[in-house]
Write a protein that holds these residues in place. Structure first.
Motif, PDB file in Angstrom:
ATOM      1  N   ARG A 183      13.068  -1.487  11.020  1.00  0.00           N
ATOM      2  CA  ARG A 183      11.639  -1.387  10.693  1.00  0.00           C
ATOM      3  C   ARG A 183      11.447  -1.700   9.207  1.00  0.00           C
ATOM      4  O   ARG A 183      11.368  -0.823   8.366  1.00  0.00           O
ATOM      5  CB  ARG A 183      11.100   0.011  10.989  1.00  0.00           C
ATOM      6  CG  ARG A 183       9.554   0.078  10.939  1.00  0.00           C
ATOM      7  CD  ARG A 183       9.039   1.496  10.753  1.00  0.00           C
ATOM      8  NE  ARG A 183       9.465   2.416  11.789  1.00  0.00           N
ATOM      9  CZ  ARG A 183       8.893   2.530  12.975  1.00  0.00           C
ATOM     10  NH1 ARG A 183       7.880   1.761  13.276  1.00  0.00           N
ATOM     11  NH2 ARG A 183       9.344   3.404  13.850  1.00  0.00           N
ATOM     12  N   ILE A 184      11.351  -2.993   8.896  1.00  0.00           N
ATOM     13  CA  ILE A 184      11.187  -3.381   7.497  1.00  0.00           C
ATOM     14  C   ILE A 184       9.717  -3.310   7.068  1.00  0.00           C
ATOM     15  O   ILE A 184       9.401  -3.299   5.884  1.00  0.00           O
ATOM     16  CB  ILE A 184      11.745  -4.804   7.265  1.00  0.00           C
ATOM     17  CG1 ILE A 184      12.077  -5.019   5.782  1.00  0.00           C
ATOM     18  CG2 ILE A 184      10.782  -5.868   7.767  1.00  0.00           C
ATOM     19  CD1 ILE A 184      13.218  -4.193   5.280  1.00  0.00           C
ATOM     20  N   ARG A 185       8.815  -3.252   8.063  1.00  0.00           N
ATOM     21  CA  ARG A 185       7.395  -3.133   7.764  1.00  0.00           C
ATOM     22  C   ARG A 185       6.770  -2.000   8.579  1.00  0.00           C
ATOM     23  O   ARG A 185       7.145  -1.762   9.728  1.00  0.00           O
ATOM     24  CB  ARG A 185       6.663  -4.436   8.089  1.00  0.00           C
ATOM     25  CG  ARG A 185       7.019  -5.586   7.158  1.00  0.00           C
ATOM     26  CD  ARG A 185       6.474  -5.372   5.755  1.00  0.00           C
ATOM     27  NE  ARG A 185       6.900  -6.420   4.840  1.00  0.00           N
ATOM     28  CZ  ARG A 185       7.963  -6.310   4.030  1.00  0.00           C
ATOM     29  NH1 ARG A 185       8.702  -5.206   4.037  1.00  0.00           N
ATOM     30  NH2 ARG A 185       8.281  -7.290   3.212  1.00  0.00           N
ATOM     31  N   SER A 186       5.807  -1.321   7.965  1.00  0.00           N
ATOM     32  CA  SER A 186       5.018  -0.302   8.664  1.00  0.00           C
ATOM     33  C   SER A 186       3.794  -0.991   9.251  1.00  0.00           C
ATOM     34  O   SER A 186       2.983  -1.565   8.521  1.00  0.00           O
ATOM     35  CB  SER A 186       4.588   0.794   7.683  1.00  0.00           C
ATOM     36  OG  SER A 186       5.719   1.428   7.142  1.00  0.00           O
ATOM     37  N   ALA A 244      -2.816  -2.552  10.531  1.00  0.00           N
ATOM     38  CA  ALA A 244      -2.325  -2.021   9.257  1.00  0.00           C
ATOM     39  C   ALA A 244      -0.941  -2.621   9.021  1.00  0.00           C
ATOM     40  O   ALA A 244      -0.137  -2.724   9.955  1.00  0.00           O
ATOM     41  CB  ALA A 244      -2.236  -0.499   9.322  1.00  0.00           C
ATOM     42  N   PHE A 245      -0.688  -3.014   7.785  1.00  0.00           N
ATOM     43  CA  PHE A 245       0.568  -3.725   7.498  1.00  0.00           C
ATOM     44  C   PHE A 245       0.995  -3.411   6.077  1.00  0.00           C
ATOM     45  O   PHE A 245       0.269  -3.699   5.122  1.00  0.00           O
ATOM     46  CB  PHE A 245       0.355  -5.227   7.672  1.00  0.00           C
ATOM     47  CG  PHE A 245       1.608  -6.044   7.681  1.00  0.00           C
ATOM     48  CD1 PHE A 245       2.336  -6.221   8.850  1.00  0.00           C
ATOM     49  CD2 PHE A 245       2.068  -6.638   6.514  1.00  0.00           C
ATOM     50  CE1 PHE A 245       3.491  -6.981   8.872  1.00  0.00           C
ATOM     51  CE2 PHE A 245       3.224  -7.409   6.520  1.00  0.00           C
ATOM     52  CZ  PHE A 245       3.935  -7.588   7.698  1.00  0.00           C
ATOM     53  N   ALA A 246       2.171  -2.801   5.939  1.00  0.00           N
ATOM     54  CA  ALA A 246       2.668  -2.449   4.599  1.00  0.00           C
ATOM     55  C   ALA A 246       4.188  -2.365   4.639  1.00  0.00           C
ATOM     56  O   ALA A 246       4.816  -2.700   5.655  1.00  0.00           O
ATOM     57  CB  ALA A 246       2.057  -1.124   4.139  1.00  0.00           C
ATOM     58  N   SER A 247       4.790  -1.916   3.567  1.00  0.00           N
ATOM     59  CA  SER A 247       6.249  -1.832   3.488  1.00  0.00           C
ATOM     60  C   SER A 247       6.785  -0.801   4.475  1.00  0.00           C
ATOM     61  O   SER A 247       6.048   0.070   4.954  1.00  0.00           O
ATOM     62  CB  SER A 247       6.669  -1.481   2.068  1.00  0.00           C
ATOM     63  OG  SER A 247       6.153  -0.218   1.729  1.00  0.00           O
ATOM     64  N   GLY A 248       8.086  -0.890   4.758  1.00  0.00           N
ATOM     65  CA  GLY A 248       8.690   0.008   5.739  1.00  0.00           C
ATOM     66  C   GLY A 248       9.932   0.692   5.224  1.00  0.00           C
ATOM     67  O   GLY A 248       9.907   1.287   4.143  1.00  0.00           O
ATOM     68  N   VAL A 249      11.003   0.561   5.976  1.00  0.00           N
ATOM     69  CA  VAL A 249      12.248   1.272   5.660  1.00  0.00           C
ATOM     70  C   VAL A 249      13.210   0.326   4.955  1.00  0.00           C
ATOM     71  O   VAL A 249      13.507  -0.758   5.460  1.00  0.00           O
ATOM     72  CB  VAL A 249      12.891   1.812   6.961  1.00  0.00           C
ATOM     73  CG1 VAL A 249      14.193   2.541   6.639  1.00  0.00           C
ATOM     74  CG2 VAL A 249      11.920   2.736   7.689  1.00  0.00           C
ATOM     75  N   ASP A 250      13.700   0.749   3.807  1.00  0.00           N
ATOM     76  CA  ASP A 250      14.638  -0.068   3.050  1.00  0.00           C
ATOM     77  C   ASP A 250      16.046   0.051   3.639  1.00  0.00           C
ATOM     78  O   ASP A 250      16.442   1.139   4.075  1.00  0.00           O
ATOM     79  CB  ASP A 250      14.652   0.382   1.588  1.00  0.00           C
ATOM     80  CG  ASP A 250      14.725  -0.797   0.644  1.00  0.00           C
ATOM     81  OD1 ASP A 250      14.952  -1.925   1.123  1.00  0.00           O
ATOM     82  OD2 ASP A 250      14.552  -0.595  -0.561  1.00  0.00           O
ATOM     83  N   ASP A 251      16.783  -1.048   3.638  1.00  0.00           N
ATOM     84  CA  ASP A 251      18.150  -1.047   4.156  1.00  0.00           C
ATOM     85  C   ASP A 251      19.121  -0.904   2.989  1.00  0.00           C
ATOM     86  O   ASP A 251      19.238  -1.799   2.155  1.00  0.00           O
ATOM     87  CB  ASP A 251      18.407  -2.357   4.902  1.00  0.00           C
ATOM     88  CG  ASP A 251      19.774  -2.370   5.575  1.00  0.00           C
ATOM     89  OD1 ASP A 251      20.508  -1.377   5.442  1.00  0.00           O
ATOM     90  OD2 ASP A 251      20.102  -3.376   6.228  1.00  0.00           O
ATOM     91  N   GLU A 296       0.822  -1.212   0.000  1.00  0.00           N
ATOM     92  CA  GLU A 296       0.000   0.000   0.000  1.00  0.00           C
ATOM     93  C   GLU A 296       0.856   1.262   0.000  1.00  0.00           C
ATOM     94  O   GLU A 296       0.465   2.298  -0.540  1.00  0.00           O
ATOM     95  CB  GLU A 296      -0.914  -0.016   1.224  1.00  0.00           C
ATOM     96  CG  GLU A 296      -1.847   1.176   1.312  1.00  0.00           C
ATOM     97  CD  GLU A 296      -2.783   1.072   2.494  1.00  0.00           C
ATOM     98  OE1 GLU A 296      -3.089  -0.064   2.905  1.00  0.00           O
ATOM     99  OE2 GLU A 296      -3.207   2.125   3.006  1.00  0.00           O
ATOM    100  N   LEU A 297       2.040   1.203   0.610  1.00  0.00           N
ATOM    101  CA  LEU A 297       2.888   2.391   0.703  1.00  0.00           C
ATOM    102  C   LEU A 297       3.928   2.437  -0.410  1.00  0.00           C
ATOM    103  O   LEU A 297       3.980   3.365  -1.195  1.00  0.00           O
ATOM    104  CB  LEU A 297       3.584   2.421   2.069  1.00  0.00           C
ATOM    105  CG  LEU A 297       2.642   2.554   3.278  1.00  0.00           C
ATOM    106  CD1 LEU A 297       3.435   2.559   4.568  1.00  0.00           C
ATOM    107  CD2 LEU A 297       1.800   3.822   3.162  1.00  0.00           C
ATOM    108  N   SER A 298       4.781   1.450  -0.456  1.00  0.00           N
ATOM    109  CA  SER A 298       5.819   1.431  -1.477  1.00  0.00           C
ATOM    110  C   SER A 298       6.282  -0.017  -1.611  1.00  0.00           C
ATOM    111  O   SER A 298       5.501  -0.935  -1.417  1.00  0.00           O
ATOM    112  CB  SER A 298       6.974   2.358  -1.077  1.00  0.00           C
ATOM    113  OG  SER A 298       7.973   2.334  -2.069  1.00  0.00           O
ATOM    114  N   HIS A 299       7.537  -0.218  -1.907  1.00  0.00           N
ATOM    115  CA  HIS A 299       8.088  -1.568  -1.930  1.00  0.00           C
ATOM    116  C   HIS A 299       9.371  -1.584  -1.121  1.00  0.00           C
ATOM    117  O   HIS A 299      10.234  -0.727  -1.288  1.00  0.00           O
ATOM    118  CB  HIS A 299       8.385  -2.018  -3.361  1.00  0.00           C
ATOM    119  CG  HIS A 299       9.090  -3.339  -3.413  1.00  0.00           C
ATOM    120  ND1 HIS A 299      10.460  -3.443  -3.499  1.00  0.00           N
ATOM    121  CD2 HIS A 299       8.613  -4.607  -3.348  1.00  0.00           C
ATOM    122  CE1 HIS A 299      10.801  -4.726  -3.508  1.00  0.00           C
ATOM    123  NE2 HIS A 299       9.700  -5.435  -3.411  1.00  0.00           N
ATOM    124  N   THR A 300       9.465  -2.547  -0.207  1.00  0.00           N
ATOM    125  CA  THR A 300      10.653  -2.665   0.624  1.00  0.00           C
ATOM    126  C   THR A 300      11.258  -4.033   0.424  1.00  0.00           C
ATOM    127  O   THR A 300      10.539  -5.027   0.335  1.00  0.00           O
ATOM    128  CB  THR A 300      10.292  -2.506   2.117  1.00  0.00           C
ATOM    129  OG1 THR A 300       9.523  -1.328   2.268  1.00  0.00           O
ATOM    130  CG2 THR A 300      11.544  -2.404   2.965  1.00  0.00           C
TER     131      THR A 300
END
Length: 506
Positions: free
Chosen positions: A241-244, A259-266, A168-172
């Motif tokens: 935080r790999i997931r929001s 709520a569950f979506a992509s998070g912060v990319d490493d 829903e947010l982006s792709h991680t």
């Protein structure tokens, strides 16, 4: 209104030496760790994630260790109650599971298009975008789980989520180390287990290393455009935080939706994880050891230190800490993790290995163990070739050359090779007990080669017995196929004879 503070509430599952079990908060888990046998949970992924979380707390509370001398002093004196308590009180407001500004591990401003079932948190459970393994919870009506369980799975999700394409947010991408086999050397109690894995990192990194709760939650706006950054240190890596995530708060004490979506990319490059063993690939360089279809025991040598420094740093660190106190050397280690294929979880696993006594002190035994495993692999090759020849001969029925996929399919349903490995696995664990400081390595290999020879012979005999009542074509195919096994048996017998201990003259 804030509720369920992780410092005080009961949510970390522990087992005491007398076998009783309880759930404790962060403070009690750490301060009582010398009297706790282990962290235990039905999910290996939760167990691994909880250890990494507690290590992140300790890195910050103790402000180190920053070198081996500090680590040794810590190992001798134990955890400082004052430092742990002071740190947790300082950050108390960041450990509320529900809070308007800083809900633990969550993005407070994340308003999803659709709330999802709690099962999205756990690989063990069915989800609306994952295949069903052993769980059949209806994601449209999932029921509820406790806040304690939700907290444990938030940590496991942040540690083990794999790249899943649309979000829903982006792709991680996949979480750091999510697909690797994680190693934990086990001490006599939880405190020793944690200190074995508290590998020093230098002062400059320690000063800037911030875990999840010391950072402000990322904004939804930044997450939508694909926010990423590099790691600041191990506390950061262990709580990435790999997931929001955001838990729905309309059912006090219970969790149904989130709520569950992509998070912060490493974006870190070549960051080593102290819990991982590595191998060198000719094309791709240094890669972590992963769970594969075959048992991890066949890669056991990768867990053992030597000059290459490819073994898990936690094993090297535990060895260094106990060099002058052999009684505290970890007698075993657990390996935890999951296997995935194209972002689909295939299985999760925890395996336990006894660590050989010969590792105590300065002796390296990795090369010796590698030779044993090489012996078993080479013997298996002869069995595989014989089985393949048998399959080909049975299918050919004369001069016709069978197609390769038919041979492969026939080979897969033969039991000889899987039987060989299953028997040899128990023999391997037995031979590890022989690795003491006093035992001659040649004597151990002598014993191992006899195991390999006998298992190879038994595997082929077992296969032969299954054919003995077959037709003439099958019996003929069997006789024509057995040459590689007979040749390997001869080689093994010759090697065993060379290593045979000489009898002392009377």
């Amino acid at each position: 209104m804030s509720r369920f503070n992780l410092i005080d509430e009961k949510w970390i599952p522990v087992r005491f030496p007398d076998g009783t079990r309880d759930e404790l908060g962060i403070r009690d888990t750490l301060l009582q760790s010398g009297n706790i046998a282990a962290i235990e949970d039905p999910s290996p992924l939760v167990v691994a994630a909880l250890h990494r979380f507690l290590l992140a707390v300790l890195y910050r509370a103790l402000e180190g260790p920053t070198d081996i001398d500090q680590a040794k002093a810590l190992f001798k004196e134990g955890l400082s109650e004052g430092r742990v308590t002071s740190y947790l009180e300082r950050w108390r407001e960041r450990f509320w599971l529900f809070d308007d500004e800083y809900p633990f591990g969550q993005i407070p401003t994340f308003e999803p298009k659709a709330w999802r079932a709690w099962t999205a948190l756990a690989a063990e459970h069915n989800a609306d975008n994952a295949k069903v393994l052993f769980d059949h919870v209806d994601v449209e009506s999932p029921g509820t789980i406790s806040e304690a369980k939700a907290t444990r799975w938030i940590l496991a999700a942040q540690t083990f989520s794999v790249s899943c394409g649309k979000s829903e947010l982006s792709h991680t991408n996949t979480a750091p180390s999510a697909t690797a086999a994680m190693v934990l050397p086990l001490g006599r109690n939880l405190q020793e287990t944690l200190l074995f894995s508290l590998v020093p990192q230098n002062q400059e990194i320690t000063d800037v290393d911030k875990p999840l709760w010391e950072r402000n939650p990322e904004s939804v706006k930044s997450l939508k455009v694909g926010y990423g950054r590099s790691e600041s240190g191990l506390a950061d890596r262990y709580t990435w935080r790999i997931r929001s995530i955001r838990l729905e708060a309309n059912n006090p004490g219970r969790i149904e939706k989130l709520a569950f979506a992509s998070g912060v990319d490493d974006s870190s490059v070549d960051q080593a994880d102290p819990m991982l063993a590595y191998r060198i690939d000719d094309k791709r360089g240094k890669l972590p050891i992963q769970f594969r279809e075959r048992g991890l025991w066949r890669d056991f040598d990768s867990l053992l230190p030597d000059g290459s420094h490819l073994a898990p740093q936690v094993i090297e660190h535990a060895t260094a800490l106990t060099r002058s106190n052999r009684d505290r050397f970890p007698r075993s280690a657990i390996v935890l993790g999951q296997a995935n294929n194209k972002a689909k979880i295939e299985y999760w696993r925890m395996e336990r290995f006894a660590l050989p006594d010969a590792m105590v002190g300065n002796r390296y035994i990795r090369a010796e163990i590698s030779q044993l495993l090489k012996d078993s692999e080479e013997a298996q090759k002869s069995l595989w070739v014989a089985c393949r020849n048998f399959a080909r001969n049975v299918l050919s029925r004369g001069e016709r050359e069978p197609v390769r996929k038919d041979i492969s399919a026939f080979l897969e349903q033969m039991a000889a090779i899987s039987w060989y490995w299953s028997i040899l696995e128990s023999c391997f664990h037995e031979i590890l007990q022989e690795y003491t400081l006093e035992r001659d390595p040649d004597d151990i290999r002598y014993e191992w080669l006899k195991f390999v020879r006998d298992t190879l012979l038994a595997a082929w005999k077992k296969h032969s017995a299954s054919i003995s009542t077959g037709n003439a074509w099958a019996i003929r195919a069997l006789v024509k196929a057995e040459r590689p096994v007979l040749q390997k048996l001869k080689e093994l017998n010759d090697e065993i004879k060379k290593l045979e201990p000489q009898k002392e003259e009377v």
